[in-house]
Structure formats: C-alpha cells, structure tokens
Scaffold this motif. Structure first.
Motif, PDB file in Angstrom:
ATOM      1  N   ASP A 371       4.903 -21.996  -8.365  1.00 31.92           N
ATOM      2  CA  ASP A 371       5.348 -20.626  -8.111  1.00 31.92           C
ATOM      3  C   ASP A 371       4.600 -19.639  -9.020  1.00 31.92           C
ATOM      4  N   LYS A 372       4.502 -19.994 -10.297  1.00 35.10           N
ATOM      5  CA  LYS A 372       3.797 -19.114 -11.252  1.00 35.10           C
ATOM      6  C   LYS A 372       2.298 -19.059 -10.929  1.00 35.10           C
ATOM      7  N   ARG A 375       1.671 -16.761  -7.933  1.00 36.46           N
ATOM      8  CA  ARG A 375       1.863 -15.340  -8.291  1.00 36.46           C
ATOM      9  C   ARG A 375       0.616 -14.770  -8.955  1.00 36.46           C
ATOM     10  N   GLU A 378      -2.198 -14.501  -6.447  1.00 38.39           N
ATOM     11  CA  GLU A 378      -1.955 -13.405  -5.510  1.00 38.39           C
ATOM     12  C   GLU A 378      -2.349 -12.061  -6.143  1.00 38.39           C
ATOM     13  N   THR A 379      -1.937 -11.867  -7.404  1.00 42.01           N
ATOM     14  CA  THR A 379      -2.257 -10.606  -8.089  1.00 42.01           C
ATOM     15  C   THR A 379      -3.767 -10.435  -8.212  1.00 42.01           C
TER      16      THR A 379
END
Ligand code: NAD
Length: 418
Positions: A371-372, A375, A378-379
C-alpha cells in the motif's frame, strides 16, 4: 574525472547536461551535482575450488551525501567497470530524489561472471568484498541491495560479514535480504510489481485496455519475471521473454509458470517448447503494445529506436535507452515512455521501508508495504506526468528535472563547507 570515462557514464552525464541546460543550473554548481563524491576500487583475491587463487576487481561509488546515507545495488557481471558503476550511482541519486527518499545514490559491482563461480566461491568473493568495504559503508553511511547477478543470499553474506566485524547484528547494513533475517515482506517482488503498477497507469493514460495488449520483456531475472507475472495479472498477454542467451516468442501468449519452471531446471530459456527462438535484438522489434527492457543498459539505440513497435516503453532496467535513441523517440509521440528512474523505483522504495523497519526493529505486513509502495509510485508518476504535460517536455526530462532540482536545492540550502 577521467577515471569514469565509459559509454554508460558519458550517457548519464549527457542526460544530466541536457536537463541542467533546461533548468539553467549555473556552471559552477554542475560539477558538484554530477561527479561522484567518493569511489573505491578494491582487489579481491579468493581461493578457488580448484586450489588456485584468483583476483577480482570490486567497486563502490557514492554519488552524493547531501540528503542522507547513500543507497544502491551491487552488481556481479563480466562487463562491470568503475564508469558503469558511477553512472548507475548517479541515476540512483535522481531516482531517490524523485521519489522523496532520504538518500543519495550509490552503486557497487564486481567484474565477474557469477554463473561460472561455485556457491562457495561466490560466498568467499562476497565476504572479501564486504571486508574491503568496511571503512566505507555503514547503516547510516551506505546501504547495499541486490542488482544484476546478486540476490537475497548475497545480501545475507554481506550482513553476516559486517555483523561479525561489528560484534553485533546489523540488519540495516543491507536491504533485499531474506525475511528470516530482517528483510521486508514484498522486497523481492517490489521492483517488478512497481513496474506493473506504472504500466497499468500508463494504459489508463494512453487509453489502452490491458486485455487487448501484448507485452515483450527483455531479461527474465528478478525484475523481468515479476513484471511479466504482474502484467499477466492485469490481463496483458506476455508474448516474449528473454535471458542473456536469447528469447522465446509465442504470439498466442506464453505460459509463464511453465517458462519459470523450465528456466529453473535448465538455467536457460533456450529450447522452451511451444515457442519460437528469437535473438535479443529481434525481441526488441517484435510487434507488441508494451515493451519492457529489464536487463542491461543501452539496448534501445539509434539503430533500433525507429523500428520498435510498442505503444508503451517501460524502462525496468537502468539506462536501457541512449540519448541518441531519445532523439528518435521524441519524433514518435505514439510511444509513451516510463523512464527508468521512475519505472523501476519500486525496488529502492521498498528497500527504504526495509531499512526503516530494521532501524526500528518493528516489521510491517505485506499489504502495508504494498500500500505504501503504490502511494509513493502514484505520487511520483502523477508529478512527472503533470510536469511533462504542463511544460511540454518528455517524461524522461520531467522525471530527471524533478530529481536533479531537489538535489540542487538541498545542496544550496546546506551550502559549501568550509
Ligand atoms: P537479474 O540478474 O535477476 O536478471 C537479469 C536478467 O537479464 C537475466 O535474465 C539475464 O539472463 C538477463 N540478461 C543479462 N544479460 C543480457 C543480455 N545481454 N541480453 C538480454 N538479457 C540479458 O537482475 P535484475 O535484478 O532483474 O536486474 C535487471 C535490471 O533491473 C538491471 O538493469 C538492474 O539495474 C535493474 N534494477 C533492478 C532492481 C532490483 O531490485 N533487482 C531495482 C531497480 C533496477
């Protein structure tokens, strides 16, 4: 800095210079940003199994120390040189800055063919390399990880050698080690899964549907194989993969589990039944929507850039596309490029998570890690795409600009000592 003179280092410098011109970085700041802070060359004598003694050359380059410890892989390959290692260290710097990790870039390597060494010879070579590097590394100084030709076992030997020297266990000296001795869940798969995630994002961006796409992957090692499986999960048909001996192609799609099993047994893809043999050069030119170079540098050159047939070029390897090829690809707007420092950043991101877990002795679940990871990817993807569209520059120029600018700003803030 002639010691680094080598085609791959010159390529990394050329990429830097183009971006530095665009960002109008003053000349007197360029040398500080470009050239490695420290580099070390060591002679590594080992006893071979046949009773002889052989000496290998080993290298470690730490590119900059402005944002924290340095971080980067260790490569075992016959073509390793100090120049190649320096280029890879420089790219690591821009990658860590692009993804917001508190590291400078580093890289290491031993000029050897790991396939020609026995497991005991590899262990002696790795322990000797670690011993020679002790004054130069540390969990708050420089942290290694696997790269081509090295794996979890290599990292375990480094950690053990370093810990024996220190007198206590230091898991944070390396990342990409086995989970049983302080590795992170998801690290081995992180680079390939990150590549898969970004290809899926690029499919959205270009309006392609995964289940109508064919993928070709050069290099079926750690990164290439995990990428292939990850793409298959998204519904993409993987039609060709390769290793250093050549590739296999089936336009109807490869049975990846069977390919993996065959490779494990035969140590090569050659002769895989139900697929046609192709060379690595032919493989890059096969018709496909997604092309993933996941092996060596300088594979897409001015000779083949005009002929590749993909819609998405996902650079899982470091430096697979030369600046000359970039000039040709700039004239082919139908190809969406996910540049290396963004595309394969999943590995160093989860290495960072592993290091944080080791320093805190507090471990996360695999879903927390993934999950991390997604993220951060994606950024970085969104920031790169945004800059590329707003400033009408290529995805590579955008990614490099973001990374280089962050290091430049940090250097400015810290100033020049004394
Ligand atoms: P690996 O050793 O696991 O696999 C490399 C693969 O490339 C093997 O299948 C090998 O047979 C093949 N290969 C070697 N020479 C080749 C050639 N001339 N033509 C075609 N294939 C060839 O290595 P890896 O860890 O998967 O690394 C692959 C690339 O990904 C490298 O560029 C590396 O720097 C980059 N990378 C790796 C990581 C990581 O976490 N391992 C992270 C970021 C980037």
């Amino acid at each position: 800095m002639d010691i680094y003179n080598n085609p791959t280092f010159n390529m990394a410098c050329r990429q830097f210079d183009l971006v530095a011109d665009r960002l109008q970085i003053p000349d007197d700041e360029r040398g500080r940003l470009k050239f490695p802070k420290r580099s070390m060359t060591v002679a590594l004598p080992i006893h071979c199994d046949d009773g002889s003694t052989k000496v290998f050359a080993g290298y470690r380059v730490q590119h900059h120390l402005t944002l924290g410890p340095t971080k980067g892989g260790l490569r075992y390959h016959p073509d390793v040189t100090i120049g190649e290692v320096a280029a890879l260290a420089m790219w690591m710097s821009w990658k860590c800055a692009l993804t917001g990790l508190p590291y400078g870039g580093a890289k290491g390597g031993i000029t050897c063919d790991p396939r020609k060494l026995s497991i005991t010879e590899l262990e002696r070579l790795t322990r000797r390399y670690t011993q020679e590097m002790i004054p130069f590394i540390g969990e708050k100084v420089d942290v290694m990880a696997p790269d081509m030709g090295t794996n979890e076992q290599t990292m375990a030997w480094i950690m053990d050698t370093y810990s024996v020297h220190t007198g206590y266990t230091v898991p944070g000296i390396v990342t990409g080690k086995p989970v049983a001795i302080g590795g992170s869940l998801g690290r081995r798969e992180a680079t390939g899964r990150g590549v898969g995630y970004l290809i899926n994002r690029a499919l959205d961006t270009t309006g392609l549907a995964a289940n109508n796409c064919r993928a070709v992957v050069q290099g079926f090692g750690n990164v290439g194989s995990v990428t292939a499986f990850s793409l298959a999960k998204y519904g993409v048909k993987v039609v060709a993969v390769s290793d250093m001996f050549g590739g296999i192609y089936n336009p109807k799609g490869l049975d990846l589990a069977a390919v993996e099993k065959y490779q494990e047994e035969k140590k090569s893809l050659a002769g895989f039944p139900g697929a046609e043999a192709v060379t690595n050069e032919q493989l890059l030119l096969l018709p496909c929507e997604i092309l993933v170079p996941a092996a060596l540098e300088r594979q897409i050159t001015e000779a083949n850039a005009g002929k590749i047939q993909c819609r998405i070029l996902a650079e899982a390897a470091n430096g697979p596309t030369t600046p000359e090829a970039d000039v040709i690809l700039d004239q082919r707007p139908e190809i969406f490029i996910i540049p290396d420092i963004l595309c394969n950043a999943g590995g160093v991101i989860v290495s960072y998570f592993e290091w944080v877990q080791d320093l805190q002795s507090f471990f996360w679940t695999e879903s927390e890690v993934m999950d991390k990871l997604f993220r951060i990817m994606e950024t970085a993807f969104a920031q790169t795409l945004n800059m590329s569209r707003k400033q009408k520059v290529t995805m590579r120029t955008a990614a490099l600009s973001l990374g280089i600018k962050r290091v430049q700003e940090a250097k400015k803030l810290r100033g020049l000592f004394p």
